[in-house]
Design a protein around this motif. Structure first.
Motif, PDB file in Angstrom:
ATOM      1  N   GLY A 193       0.769  -1.235   0.000  1.00  0.00           N
ATOM      2  CA  GLY A 193       0.000   0.000   0.000  1.00  0.00           C
ATOM      3  C   GLY A 193       0.801   1.286   0.000  1.00  0.00           C
ATOM      4  O   GLY A 193       0.244   2.362   0.187  1.00  0.00           O
ATOM      5  N   VAL A 194       2.093   1.190  -0.201  1.00  0.00           N
ATOM      6  CA  VAL A 194       2.929   2.392  -0.232  1.00  0.00           C
ATOM      7  C   VAL A 194       2.980   2.921  -1.658  1.00  0.00           C
ATOM      8  O   VAL A 194       3.207   2.159  -2.599  1.00  0.00           O
ATOM      9  N   ASP A 195       2.747   4.238  -1.819  1.00  0.00           N
ATOM     10  CA  ASP A 195       2.906   4.865  -3.124  1.00  0.00           C
ATOM     11  C   ASP A 195       4.378   5.198  -3.310  1.00  0.00           C
ATOM     12  O   ASP A 195       4.990   5.837  -2.454  1.00  0.00           O
ATOM     13  N   VAL A 196       4.943   4.779  -4.423  1.00  0.00           N
ATOM     14  CA  VAL A 196       6.346   5.013  -4.729  1.00  0.00           C
ATOM     15  C   VAL A 196       6.408   5.844  -5.999  1.00  0.00           C
ATOM     16  O   VAL A 196       5.923   5.418  -7.040  1.00  0.00           O
ATOM     17  N   VAL A 197       6.997   7.046  -5.894  1.00  0.00           N
ATOM     18  CA  VAL A 197       7.083   7.948  -7.041  1.00  0.00           C
ATOM     19  C   VAL A 197       8.531   8.362  -7.238  1.00  0.00           C
ATOM     20  O   VAL A 197       9.181   8.845  -6.313  1.00  0.00           O
ATOM     21  N   GLU A 198       9.038   8.164  -8.447  1.00  0.00           N
ATOM     22  CA  GLU A 198      10.389   8.583  -8.782  1.00  0.00           C
ATOM     23  C   GLU A 198      10.389  10.091  -8.989  1.00  0.00           C
ATOM     24  O   GLU A 198       9.626  10.615  -9.792  1.00  0.00           O
ATOM     25  N   GLY A 199      11.221  10.796  -8.243  1.00  0.00           N
ATOM     26  CA  GLY A 199      11.335  12.235  -8.374  1.00  0.00           C
ATOM     27  C   GLY A 199      12.609  12.614  -9.081  1.00  0.00           C
ATOM     28  O   GLY A 199      13.210  11.808  -9.793  1.00  0.00           O
ATOM     29  N   GLY A 200      13.024  13.862  -8.908  1.00  0.00           N
ATOM     30  CA  GLY A 200      14.251  14.345  -9.535  1.00  0.00           C
ATOM     31  C   GLY A 200      15.462  13.558  -9.062  1.00  0.00           C
ATOM     32  O   GLY A 200      16.033  12.759  -9.782  1.00  0.00           O
ATOM     33  N   LYS A 201      15.840  13.762  -7.819  1.00  0.00           N
ATOM     34  CA  LYS A 201      16.995  13.075  -7.248  1.00  0.00           C
ATOM     35  C   LYS A 201      16.597  11.976  -6.270  1.00  0.00           C
ATOM     36  O   LYS A 201      17.416  11.170  -5.881  1.00  0.00           O
ATOM     37  N   PHE A 202      15.329  11.990  -5.867  1.00  0.00           N
ATOM     38  CA  PHE A 202      14.895  11.099  -4.803  1.00  0.00           C
ATOM     39  C   PHE A 202      13.689  10.273  -5.221  1.00  0.00           C
ATOM     40  O   PHE A 202      12.962  10.632  -6.134  1.00  0.00           O
ATOM     41  N   THR A 203      13.473   9.195  -4.514  1.00  0.00           N
ATOM     42  CA  THR A 203      12.257   8.407  -4.647  1.00  0.00           C
ATOM     43  C   THR A 203      11.401   8.729  -3.420  1.00  0.00           C
ATOM     44  O   THR A 203      11.881   8.651  -2.293  1.00  0.00           O
TER      45      THR A 203
END
Length: 85
Positions: free
Chosen positions: A12-22
């Motif tokens: 149930g965790v949302d994981v989103v790839e960002g600029g430098k971080f996840t």
């Protein structure tokens, strides 16, 4: 990393790839936070505002979609494009 991301998503965790971080979140997003803050301001100060969002990664998209004005920066190495409204 992919196995770990799938493990988290399966719980149930949302994981989103960002600029430098996840970014790992539950049910919250930057967009929901922006909407909450905008509504709180309107209630407390009896006036509306036009929220502005800036971002450079996928984790910023919910805020950019919620904002009245937005901007973004391109990062070709991350396969990102420019946003603007």
């Amino acid at each position: 990393k992919e196995r770990f991301v799938e493990f988290l998503r399966g719980r149930g965790v949302d994981v989103v790839e960002g600029g430098k971080f996840t970014t790992l979140t539950g049910s919250g997003t930057k967009g929901k936070a922006l909407e909450w803050l905008t509504n709180l301001y309107a209630k407390e100060f009896d006036r509306t505002i036009q929220p502005v969002a800036l971002g450079d990664g996928g984790n910023d998209l919910p805020a950019l979609q919620s904002a009245q004005a937005l901007g973004g920066t391109a990062r070709p190495e991350a396969g990102q494009t420019r946003w603007g409204r």
